[in-house]
Write an enzyme that holds these catalytic residues in place. Structure first.
Site, mmCIF file in Angstrom:
data_model
loop_
_atom_site.group_PDB
_atom_site.id
_atom_site.type_symbol
_atom_site.label_atom_id
_atom_site.label_comp_id
_atom_site.label_asym_id
_atom_site.label_seq_id
_atom_site.Cartn_x
_atom_site.Cartn_y
_atom_site.Cartn_z
ATOM 1 N N ASN A 1 -9.180 2.602 -3.436
ATOM 2 C CA ASN A 1 -8.861 2.907 -2.032
ATOM 3 C C ASN A 1 -8.858 4.414 -1.811
ATOM 4 O OD1 ASN A 1 -6.093 3.961 -2.552
ATOM 5 N ND2 ASN A 1 -5.814 1.880 -3.327
ATOM 6 N N ASP B 1 -3.894 -4.388 -4.483
ATOM 7 C CA ASP B 1 -3.176 -5.664 -4.505
ATOM 8 C C ASP B 1 -3.862 -6.671 -5.428
ATOM 9 O OD1 ASP B 1 -1.091 -4.993 -2.823
ATOM 10 O OD2 ASP B 1 -2.300 -5.332 -1.023
ATOM 11 N N PRO C 1 0.322 -7.239 -10.432
ATOM 12 C CA PRO C 1 1.796 -7.236 -10.380
ATOM 13 C C PRO C 1 2.263 -6.223 -9.351
ATOM 14 C CG PRO C 1 0.998 -6.056 -12.316
ATOM 15 C CD PRO C 1 -0.198 -6.704 -11.678
ATOM 16 N N ILE D 1 4.503 -3.428 -8.805
ATOM 17 C CA ILE D 1 5.255 -2.535 -9.707
ATOM 18 C C ILE D 1 6.646 -2.244 -9.142
ATOM 19 C CG2 ILE D 1 5.217 -0.257 -10.829
ATOM 20 C CD1 ILE D 1 2.104 -0.400 -10.462
ATOM 21 N N PHE E 1 7.171 3.072 -0.308
ATOM 22 C CA PHE E 1 6.416 3.538 0.857
ATOM 23 C C PHE E 1 5.753 2.338 1.520
ATOM 24 C CE2 PHE E 1 6.284 8.150 1.214
ATOM 25 C CZ PHE E 1 7.020 8.486 0.097
ATOM 26 N N LYS F 1 11.579 -6.786 -1.176
ATOM 27 C CA LYS F 1 11.424 -6.150 -2.493
ATOM 28 C C LYS F 1 12.765 -5.649 -3.045
ATOM 29 C CE LYS F 1 6.630 -4.693 -1.725
ATOM 30 N NZ LYS F 1 5.499 -3.995 -2.341
HETATM 31 O O1 C5P Z 1 3.490 -4.498 -0.201
HETATM 32 P P1 C5P Z 1 2.900 -3.154 -0.083
HETATM 33 O O2 C5P Z 1 1.711 -2.913 -0.964
HETATM 34 O O3 C5P Z 1 2.599 -2.699 1.315
HETATM 35 O O4 C5P Z 1 4.094 -2.192 -0.561
HETATM 36 C C1 C5P Z 1 3.969 -0.829 -0.625
HETATM 37 C C2 C5P Z 1 4.933 -0.252 -1.625
HETATM 38 O O5 C5P Z 1 4.930 -1.032 -2.820
HETATM 39 C C3 C5P Z 1 4.522 1.118 -2.040
HETATM 40 O O6 C5P Z 1 5.713 1.811 -2.362
HETATM 41 C C4 C5P Z 1 3.682 0.860 -3.282
HETATM 42 O O7 C5P Z 1 3.665 1.990 -4.158
HETATM 43 C C5 C5P Z 1 4.381 -0.317 -3.918
HETATM 44 N N1 C5P Z 1 3.502 -1.241 -4.647
HETATM 45 C C6 C5P Z 1 3.590 -1.372 -6.010
HETATM 46 N N2 C5P Z 1 2.802 -2.270 -6.670
HETATM 47 C C7 C5P Z 1 1.913 -3.032 -6.007
HETATM 48 C C8 C5P Z 1 1.798 -2.916 -4.619
HETATM 49 C C9 C5P Z 1 2.608 -2.000 -3.964
HETATM 50 O O8 C5P Z 1 4.396 -0.659 -6.633
HETATM 51 N N3 C5P Z 1 1.164 -3.881 -6.674
#
Ligand code: C5P
Length: 414
Positions: free
Chosen positions: A213, A282, A309, A311, A327, A345
């Site tokens: 991205n 994702d 996953p 994180i 974020f 979360k």
């Molecule tokens: O659910 P979404 O991707 O919008 O959530 C965004 C937040 O979750 C951000 O803080 C991003 O760094 C974290 N995130 C993560 N692992 C993922 C997807 C998002 O840590 N696989």
């Protein structure tokens, strides 16, 4: 307005880029700064002191041996007045002189006499920039504590193409903002451990292709730099970006989301805070091809993707999680979606930004955030990513103390 009441001393030396400096002065003033200008003798061939006086509203200093100015010890007065000194454009000759401590003109004298941070914006022909001696002089400048900003690459006044262009006035202003906010950074995170994820992840399709991205990593790196300045021990787990990490942080470079998760989990036990700033993909490809995939006769190619996953969610669900700040980059219903993420979360705090505005968010220098906790909502208006980092980290630290206190009280009454 991010430079209100800051005293910026701009020293202009004799390069063609000097013609941009009246605009630079205007932009610094638009941020609320007081600007005074030193013009070297050769710079006067490229820009007039009258123009600079008109835009700065201050008398321009040109000579060391000016009887009127030196009555009041002009060079020492200027040196003391400055909160930040910016040398722009800085010619190869100026860089050579400053690196050797020459004090045969007003600029050299003020540089020796000031305690203010000194930013140097080189501007010269690309061959002169590539010259070994210029390189050595720049290393000496850095060793003396001066900060080089730029040069940029591109077409030059002489027709050459390459590195050597002065940064544009708006980029110089951002650097000044960054350094002025750093100078006054409170040490609120002294001794705290912070793990930060930044940048994009790359999910391989085959050995030469990947899904990724547009994340530049700028916000995560700005947070890491600011957290270090605030006294924290920072582990920066970064996807592939072109930025330079602050020297003092522990940089762990990763590519995929799974690698990012592993690096984070290896570090998280000791962390007081976890800031998830990375734009983690994702999905990843289920079966990564071991050899480069070939085009086949079909028009379409199907890739099976599986979910990566989360994180942040994994960290927030640990038995003893650190304080978590996530974020949420959204294009609509920004606050609602962010609040939902905060709850699902199980985060302590979330910073939402509207990425539908091309001036903000991904790859831009500026951002604007809405910061949510379970009880509160606060807007941080449009500003440089460095200024926002400072505000956000201050809020995070306050919230950390508040939530800890509340938890302790709840434990006590149980
Ligand atoms: O659910 P979404 O991707 O919008 O959530 C965004 C937040 O979750 C951000 O803080 C991003 O760094 C974290 N995130 C993560 N692992 C993922 C997807 C998002 O840590 N696989």
């Amino acid at each position: 307005m991010q430079l209100v009441q800051k005293n910026i001393l701009l020293a202009i030396t004799g390069g063609i880029a000097a013609y941009k400096t009246p605009d630079l002065v205007r932009k610094l003033k638009a941020e609320g700064a007081n600007v005074r200008v030193i013009l070297t003798q050769s710079a006067m061939h490229f820009v007039s002191s009258l123009s600079l006086q008109a835009v700065s509203g201050e008398k321009v200093s040109t000579d060391l041996l000016n009887e009127e100015a030196e009555l009041g010890m002009g060079h020492i007065e200027l040196a003391r007045w400055a909160d930040i000194m910016l040398v722009a454009p800085a010619t190869a000759n100026t860089i050579a002189k400053l690196s050797s401590g020459f004090a045969d003109d007003l600029l050299g004298t003020v540089v020796l006499a000031t305690k203010a941070p000194i930013l140097v914006a080189p501007a010269m022909n690309q061959q002169m920039w590539a010259a070994k001696v210029t390189h050595q002089n720049c290393l000496k400048l850095a060793d003396l504590g001066m900060k080089l900003i730029g040069p940029a690459s591109g077409e030059q006044a002489c027709g050459d193409v390459g590195y050597g262009r002065m940064l544009e006035p708006e980029e110089l202003v951002l650097e000044v903002i960054k350094h002025s906010s750093m100078k006054d950074t409170p040490k609120l995170l002294k001794g705290k451990r912070i793990t930060i994820t930044a940048g994009p992840t790359r999910e391989a399709i085959d050995p030469v292709r990947y899904i990724s991205n547009h994340s530049s990593g700028k916000m995560g790196y700005a947070l890491a730099e600011t957290a270090v300045k605030m006294g924290a021990y920072v582990t920066l787990v970064s996807g592939p970006v072109t930025l330079k990490a602050p020297k003092q942080c522990n940089l762990i470079k990763v590519e995929s989301a799974e690698e990012m998760l592993e690096a984070v989990l290896n570090d998280i036990d000791r962390a007081d805070f976890f800031i998830a700033c990375a734009a983690v993909a994702d999905y990843r490809v289920d079966n990564i091809a071991t050899q480069k995939m070939k085009k086949n006769k079909d028009d379409a190619l199907q890739l099976k993707l599986v979910q990566n996953p989360d994180i942040l969610k994994t960290v927030a669900s640990l038995p003893r999680p650190p304080f978590t700040l996530g974020f949420a980059a959204e294009t609509e219903n920004v606050v609602n979606y962010a609040r939902k993420k905060l709850t699902t979360k199980k985060l302590n705090m979330i910073a939402a930004n509207d990425v539908s505005n091309p001036e903000l968010g991904f790859n831009s220098e500026q951002n604007a955030l809405i910061v949510l906790t379970r009880e509160n909502e606060r807007k941080l208006g449009q500003a440089s990513k460095h200024s926002l980092s400072l505000e956000l980290l201050k809020m995070m630290e306050t919230e950390y103390r508040f939530q800890n206190k509340t938890n302790n009280l709840q434990d006590a009454v149980k």
